[in-house]
Scaffold this motif. Structure first.
Motif, mmCIF file in Angstrom:
data_model
loop_
_atom_site.group_PDB
_atom_site.id
_atom_site.type_symbol
_atom_site.label_atom_id
_atom_site.label_comp_id
_atom_site.label_asym_id
_atom_site.label_seq_id
_atom_site.Cartn_x
_atom_site.Cartn_y
_atom_site.Cartn_z
ATOM 1 N N MET A 1 0.829 -1.210 0.000
ATOM 2 C CA MET A 1 0.000 0.000 0.000
ATOM 3 C C MET A 1 0.871 1.272 0.000
ATOM 4 S SD MET A 1 -3.013 1.208 -0.207
ATOM 5 C CE MET A 1 -4.041 -0.227 0.118
ATOM 6 N N TYR A 2 1.990 1.187 0.701
ATOM 7 C CA TYR A 2 2.915 2.328 0.739
ATOM 8 C C TYR A 2 3.297 2.765 -0.670
ATOM 9 C CZ TYR A 2 7.444 4.698 1.090
ATOM 10 O OH TYR A 2 8.488 5.578 0.934
ATOM 11 N N THR A 3 3.684 1.782 -1.505
ATOM 12 C CA THR A 3 4.150 2.087 -2.861
ATOM 13 C C THR A 3 3.036 2.695 -3.702
ATOM 14 O OG1 THR A 3 5.709 0.243 -2.732
ATOM 15 C CG2 THR A 3 5.198 1.118 -4.924
ATOM 16 N N ILE A 4 1.820 2.157 -3.603
ATOM 17 C CA ILE A 4 0.680 2.655 -4.376
ATOM 18 C C ILE A 4 0.355 4.093 -3.988
ATOM 19 C CG2 ILE A 4 -1.787 2.369 -4.821
ATOM 20 C CD1 ILE A 4 -1.413 -0.633 -4.398
ATOM 21 N N LEU A 5 0.259 4.333 -2.694
ATOM 22 C CA LEU A 5 -0.080 5.675 -2.225
ATOM 23 C C LEU A 5 1.002 6.688 -2.577
ATOM 24 C CD1 LEU A 5 -1.553 4.800 1.290
ATOM 25 C CD2 LEU A 5 -2.814 5.520 -0.746
ATOM 26 N N LEU A 6 2.249 6.304 -2.439
ATOM 27 C CA LEU A 6 3.356 7.191 -2.769
ATOM 28 C C LEU A 6 3.336 7.544 -4.254
ATOM 29 C CD1 LEU A 6 5.947 8.646 -1.853
ATOM 30 C CD2 LEU A 6 7.205 6.539 -2.410
ATOM 31 N N HIS A 8 0.818 7.499 -6.463
ATOM 32 C CA HIS A 8 -0.308 8.321 -6.890
ATOM 33 C C HIS A 8 -0.217 9.746 -6.356
ATOM 34 C CE1 HIS A 8 -2.883 5.579 -9.154
ATOM 35 N NE2 HIS A 8 -2.486 4.626 -8.321
ATOM 36 N N ASN A 9 0.182 9.907 -5.127
ATOM 37 C CA ASN A 9 0.276 11.260 -4.584
ATOM 38 C C ASN A 9 1.414 12.043 -5.222
ATOM 39 O OD1 ASN A 9 -1.605 11.984 -2.073
ATOM 40 N ND2 ASN A 9 -1.234 9.768 -2.063
ATOM 41 N N THR A 10 2.525 11.362 -5.502
ATOM 42 C CA THR A 10 3.639 12.032 -6.192
ATOM 43 C C THR A 10 3.212 12.482 -7.574
ATOM 44 O OG1 THR A 10 5.248 10.683 -4.987
ATOM 45 C CG2 THR A 10 6.007 11.774 -6.999
ATOM 46 N N SER A 11 2.493 11.607 -8.272
ATOM 47 C CA SER A 11 2.011 11.945 -9.616
ATOM 48 C C SER A 11 1.029 13.116 -9.575
ATOM 49 C CB SER A 11 1.345 10.715 -10.244
ATOM 50 O OG SER A 11 0.757 11.041 -11.485
ATOM 51 N N MET A 12 0.100 13.085 -8.620
ATOM 52 C CA MET A 12 -0.892 14.162 -8.532
ATOM 53 C C MET A 12 -0.246 15.497 -8.167
ATOM 54 S SD MET A 12 -4.390 12.511 -6.963
ATOM 55 C CE MET A 12 -3.658 12.090 -5.381
ATOM 56 N N LEU A 13 0.794 15.453 -7.341
ATOM 57 C CA LEU A 13 1.490 16.696 -6.991
ATOM 58 C C LEU A 13 2.112 17.320 -8.240
ATOM 59 C CD1 LEU A 13 2.139 18.391 -4.464
ATOM 60 C CD2 LEU A 13 4.346 17.199 -4.357
ATOM 61 N N GLN A 51 0.430 17.182 -0.143
ATOM 62 C CA GLN A 51 1.670 17.297 0.636
ATOM 63 C C GLN A 51 1.511 16.675 2.026
ATOM 64 O OE1 GLN A 51 2.142 21.534 0.308
ATOM 65 N NE2 GLN A 51 3.525 21.389 -1.459
ATOM 66 N N ASN A 52 0.340 16.876 2.624
ATOM 67 C CA ASN A 52 0.085 16.247 3.929
ATOM 68 C C ASN A 52 0.023 14.725 3.788
ATOM 69 O OD1 ASN A 52 -0.007 18.659 5.343
ATOM 70 N ND2 ASN A 52 -2.218 18.905 5.081
ATOM 71 N N ASN A 53 -0.563 14.263 2.671
ATOM 72 C CA ASN A 53 -0.595 12.812 2.421
ATOM 73 C C ASN A 53 0.821 12.241 2.343
ATOM 74 O OD1 ASN A 53 -3.373 12.642 2.359
ATOM 75 N ND2 ASN A 53 -3.535 12.628 0.129
ATOM 76 N N LEU A 54 1.679 12.942 1.617
ATOM 77 C CA LEU A 54 3.051 12.456 1.438
ATOM 78 C C LEU A 54 3.804 12.404 2.763
ATOM 79 C CD1 LEU A 54 3.928 14.249 -1.916
ATOM 80 C CD2 LEU A 54 3.747 11.778 -1.549
ATOM 81 N N LYS A 55 3.562 13.410 3.617
ATOM 82 C CA LYS A 55 4.203 13.391 4.936
ATOM 83 C C LYS A 55 3.741 12.183 5.744
ATOM 84 C CE LYS A 55 4.742 18.418 5.304
ATOM 85 N NZ LYS A 55 4.299 19.643 6.033
ATOM 86 N N ALA A 56 2.418 11.916 5.668
ATOM 87 C CA ALA A 56 1.871 10.780 6.405
ATOM 88 C C ALA A 56 2.355 9.452 5.829
ATOM 89 C CB ALA A 56 0.344 10.839 6.382
ATOM 90 N N ASN A 63 -1.252 1.805 9.926
ATOM 91 C CA ASN A 63 -2.531 2.180 10.528
ATOM 92 C C ASN A 63 -3.111 3.456 9.909
ATOM 93 O OD1 ASN A 63 -2.525 0.045 12.391
ATOM 94 N ND2 ASN A 63 -1.238 1.212 13.824
ATOM 95 N N LEU A 64 -2.253 4.223 9.256
ATOM 96 C CA LEU A 64 -2.707 5.470 8.635
ATOM 97 C C LEU A 64 -3.168 5.281 7.184
ATOM 98 C CD1 LEU A 64 0.150 7.870 9.831
ATOM 99 C CD2 LEU A 64 -2.115 7.563 10.861
ATOM 100 N N TYR A 65 -2.877 4.138 6.602
ATOM 101 C CA TYR A 65 -3.074 3.960 5.161
ATOM 102 C C TYR A 65 -4.545 4.067 4.736
ATOM 103 C CZ TYR A 65 1.803 2.449 4.748
ATOM 104 O OH TYR A 65 3.165 2.400 4.765
ATOM 105 N N LYS A 66 -5.452 3.582 5.578
ATOM 106 C CA LYS A 66 -6.868 3.627 5.202
ATOM 107 C C LYS A 66 -7.340 5.074 5.029
ATOM 108 C CE LYS A 66 -11.439 1.894 6.514
ATOM 109 N NZ LYS A 66 -12.215 1.093 7.510
#
Length: 376
Positions: A1-6, A8-13, A51-56, A63-66
């Protein structure tokens, strides 16, 4: 999940940064400044969330991924909407847009409830998109001249309706109840045939919600635009063929607009009430000639009968009173007056109108349309 979230958020930024660069680099007329400012603030808000997503995400706490996933999905959806819907009016902005923008700026300034609503224009069939902000659509050819800008007055009616929705929907309910009463004798007996008729009548009553809205917007168009709206409406639909007079029963069910001939009945009646008798007679005569040429029988299968007219017209008048659109005044300097002058020139000499319109457009762009007061 870490890789997926990272990912997508990097791309959207990166996407947000590209869109902001595009918007900041585009010089727009002052009429679009409110819209441009809203768009920049919207993207800045998305940027902050990402940016807040990326920090998290970088905390690598599963536990924060959801919660991060939920925030990412929301930004993804909103960014797609901004990219496909709200940025193109800025990106496509060209010098000739100023004609339409100046008209819309005057319209929005005419009412205290619309003066702070950002708006822009987009290419497409005449229409309006009401969601977070207002987008007005018009065909490319009509963007270049004055004549059919009068149809924007109808679209502004949709904006006024949205602002006054609770009151407007109560009034439309009066129309629906009245039509239901007119239809009631047709299903007095409890048998299978009358069950079918009851269901059909309910479809008619439901359809009249959208129909009443469109008739109201036509009335708004006429109140604001005067004779120019009637002429723009008539000319825009005249070459539509037999469908402007007749739709089969299946097409009428759940349709979004009344048959054009029904709309014209209400427009002509209101135009005569407003004193536009000569133009009303001319428009009616032209449509009667078309009707004769098509040899069409105006059959509406219960969706409209003359007995509906008085009730509907009275409620539409109440809706106009409720929303209070600015009224046409031919002694003032307004876009509506100049558009009426354009139609007068067009009817006097259609062949010579393109040359005459150049001067009219020049006057339009160089006029200061000041409103003596902001209406509520």
């Amino acid at each position: 999940m870490y890789t997926i979230l990272l990912r997508h958020n990097t791309s959207m930024l990166q996407q947000v940064a590209l869109l902001m660069d595009t918007i900041h680099s585009k010089q727009v007329p002052e009429e679009l400044a409110l819209y441009k400012g809203w768009l920049i603030r919207t993207l800045e808000s998305m940027q902050s969330v990402i940016q807040n997503n990326l920090k998290a995400i970088n905390k690598k706490n599963s536990n924060l991924y959801k919660d991060i996933l939920s925030d990412t999905e929301l930004v993804f959806h909103n960014l797609g909407l901004v990219n496909s819907l709200y940025v193109p009016p800025i990106h496509r902005s060209i010098s000739s847009d100023i004609i339409s923008l100046k008209l819309l700026h005057w319209l929005h300034n005419s009412n205290s409830k619309t003066i702070n609503i950002p708006f822009a224009i987009a290419d497409g069939s005449f229409g309006v998109y009401l969601n977070q902000r207002t987008l007005y659509y018009l065909p490319i050819v009509e963007q270049k001249g004055l004549l059919f800008l009068a149809l924007f007055f109808h679209e502004f009616g949709h904006v006024l309706f949205a602002i006054h929705r609770p009151e407007m929907e109560q009034l439309i309910a009066e129309i629906q109840l009245a039509i239901e009463e007119f239809l009631r004798p047709g299903f007095a007996h409890n048998d299978e045939k009358n069950e079918d008729e009851w269901r059909n009548n309910q479809i008619i009553v439901t359809t009249w919600y959208r129909w009443a809205l469109e008739l109201y917007c036509d009335a708004v168009g006429l109140v604001i635009g005067g004779p120019a709206y009637l002429l723009a409406f008539s000319n825009y639909f005249q070459m539509g063929g037999r469908n402007e007079f007749f739709n089969n029963k299946e097409e009428l069910a759940g349709s979004t607009h009344p048959v054009t001939s029904i709309r014209l009945k209400f427009l002509l009646s209101r135009a005569r009430q407003l004193g536009y008798n000569e133009i009303s007679n001319q428009v009616e005569e032209e449509w009667n000639l078309l009707k004769t040429s098509y040899n069409v029988n105006e059959e509406y299968f219960g969706y409209y009968i003359e007995e509906y007219f008085e009730v509907i017209e009275g409620v539409i008048s109440d809706m106009i009173t409720q929303s209070f659109p600015i009224e046409y005044n031919n002694s003032s300097c307004s876009p509506a007056v100049l558009i009426n002058q354009a139609w007068q020139k067009f009817y006097e000499n259609p062949a010579g109108y393109p040359d005459a319109e150049k001067n009219l457009v020049h006057n339009f762009l160089n006029s200061s349309f000041q409103l003596s007061s902001i209406l509520s």
